[in-house]
Write a protein that holds these residues in place. Structure first.
Motif, short mmCIF file in Angstrom:
data_model
loop_
_atom_site.label_atom_id
_atom_site.label_comp_id
_atom_site.label_asym_id
_atom_site.label_seq_id
_atom_site.Cartn_x
_atom_site.Cartn_y
_atom_site.Cartn_z
N VAL A 156 0.86 -1.19 0.00
CA VAL A 156 0.00 0.00 0.00
C VAL A 156 0.89 1.23 0.00
N PRO A 157 0.39 2.38 -0.51
CA PRO A 157 1.22 3.59 -0.56
C PRO A 157 1.79 3.99 0.79
N SER A 158 1.04 3.74 1.84
CA SER A 158 1.55 4.12 3.16
C SER A 158 2.74 3.27 3.59
N GLY A 159 2.99 2.17 2.88
CA GLY A 159 4.09 1.29 3.23
C GLY A 159 5.34 1.52 2.40
N PHE A 160 5.31 2.52 1.51
CA PHE A 160 6.46 2.76 0.65
C PHE A 160 7.71 3.12 1.46
N ASP A 161 7.50 3.92 2.52
CA ASP A 161 8.65 4.32 3.33
C ASP A 161 9.32 3.11 3.97
N ARG A 162 8.50 2.14 4.41
CA ARG A 162 9.07 0.94 5.02
C ARG A 162 9.87 0.14 3.99
N VAL A 163 9.36 0.10 2.74
CA VAL A 163 10.09 -0.59 1.68
C VAL A 163 11.45 0.08 1.46
#
Length: 359
Positions: A49-56
């Motif tokens: 999900v877009p909110s998880g891009f930073d974690r990636v």
């Protein structure tokens, strides 16, 4: 990460432009490596999900913009899609399906342009013929090269095929490529078009080839087999033929689109003659029937009598050398022959007198 950056995930792909703005092979390789890494990451996790891009970005050791740019590439390549869930979740797409989605419109456009060129050429020929009765267009034979162009041609020809499709499907150095090309023709079965296919006897033996044949027969196709099948070709409605080959370096599939009515008629007549002498293949049949095994052994023996090596015989019959040698050993035992040449002579003699093998 900004809202503006996230919104770019749903943009329209810009095919015809460049997927990579950097110049040079190194830049392309770098982007490909990044796409591979992110794609495999998302496959492992099932979705993103877009909110998880930073974690990636943190887990991969990248910057946020690098992650967004790479995901944009994957969306453009149809390897990622939204699944309609709340939050704009992206899920991985099977690469084969993604390639079909991406390439089919391009293939169709290529074929349409070629069709337009043919129409213009035929119109000019007809005008020239009307002015001078000595000029009579006699059809055309055009060369095509590469999987995309050939598949586009076959798909378009199959779309307008209404009555009959015949296929000569020999063993090939790259069965997978030829099968992928011919799959573009199989949709005619859904419209009730008559489909006849001639394959080599060896297609009865392999599990994968039997499974393919079973699917086609269940769909309404009629399949027969012979020991040796000539050049791979397809004829649509007795008016358009495609004859397959390979490029000079052997790397690319090639084909010739044939509209000349005399050549097409010759191909149909040759197909009909082969069809009459071929052995029908049933959907539930496994292995070689007696008459098929007899025909195959006769072909092997006659080739042996010409002095051909095991490798050359296997190549002629489209089978592996190991399988060919197994047939040769069985043939020598059944005939009681002590040499390859003797077996060939015995088979030739029995063929001439109509005697069955092994008697």
């Amino acid at each position: 990460m900004s809202t503006e950056a996230l919104s770019r995930i749903s943009w329209t792909p810009r095919f015809g432009g460049r997927l990579v703005e950097d110049d040079g092979i190194d830049a392309q390789d770098r982007v490909n490596a990044q796409c591979i890494e992110v794609y495999h990451y998302i496959v492992r996790h099932g979705a993103i999900v877009p909110s998880g891009f930073d974690r990636v970005a943190v887990e991969l050791g990248w910057t946020g913009p690098e992650v967004v740019s790479t995901i944009m590439q994957l969306v453009e390549l149809r390897l990622l899609r939204t699944d309609g869930a709340v939050g704009g979740r992206l899920v991985p797409v099977d690469p084969q399906y993604a390639a079909t989605l991406l390439v089919s419109p391009i293939e169709r456009a290529i074929y349409q342009q070629r069709e337009l060129a043919d129409q213009l050429r035929e119109r000019i020929d007809s005008i020239a013929g009307a002015r001078d009765s000595a000029v009579v267009p006699g059809g055309s034979i055009d060369r095509l090269e590469g999987v995309a162009e050939l598949r586009g041609l076959l798909k378009q020809a199959a779309d307008v095929c209404r009555d009959e499709l015949v296929v000569l499907r020999p063993s090939h150095d790259d069965d997978e490529v030829l099968d992928r090309l011919l799959e573009a023709c199989h949709g005619v079965l859904d419209r009730g078009v008559s489909v006849r296919i001639i394959s080599p006897h060896r297609s009865r033996a392999g599990f994968a080839s039997r499974a393919k044949s079973r699917r086609l027969i269940d769909g309404g196709a009629a399949i027969r087999t012979i020991s040796q099948v000539p050049q791979a070709s397809v004829v649509f409605d007795r008016s358009l033929a495609v004859v397959f080959g390979t490029s000079a370096d052997g790397l690319l599939p090639t084909g010739h689109r044939v509209r000349d009515e005399n050549v097409v008629r010759y191909l149909i007549e040759m197909f009909d003659q082969l069809w009459e002498g071929a052995a029908p293949l049933a959907a539930d049949e496994a292995g070689y029937a007696d008459e098929v095994a007899d025909d195959l052994q006769r072909s092997i023996a006659l080739l042996m009598a010409q002095g051909l090596t095991d490798e050359a015989v296997a190549r002629r019959l489209g089978m592996s050398v190991r399988t060919c040698r197994r047939h040769i050993a069985a043939l020598l035992r059944s005939l009681g022959s002590v040499s390859r040449f003797q077996a060939g002579v015995q088979v030739a003699t029995r063929f001439a007198t109509g005697s069955p093998l092994g008697t």
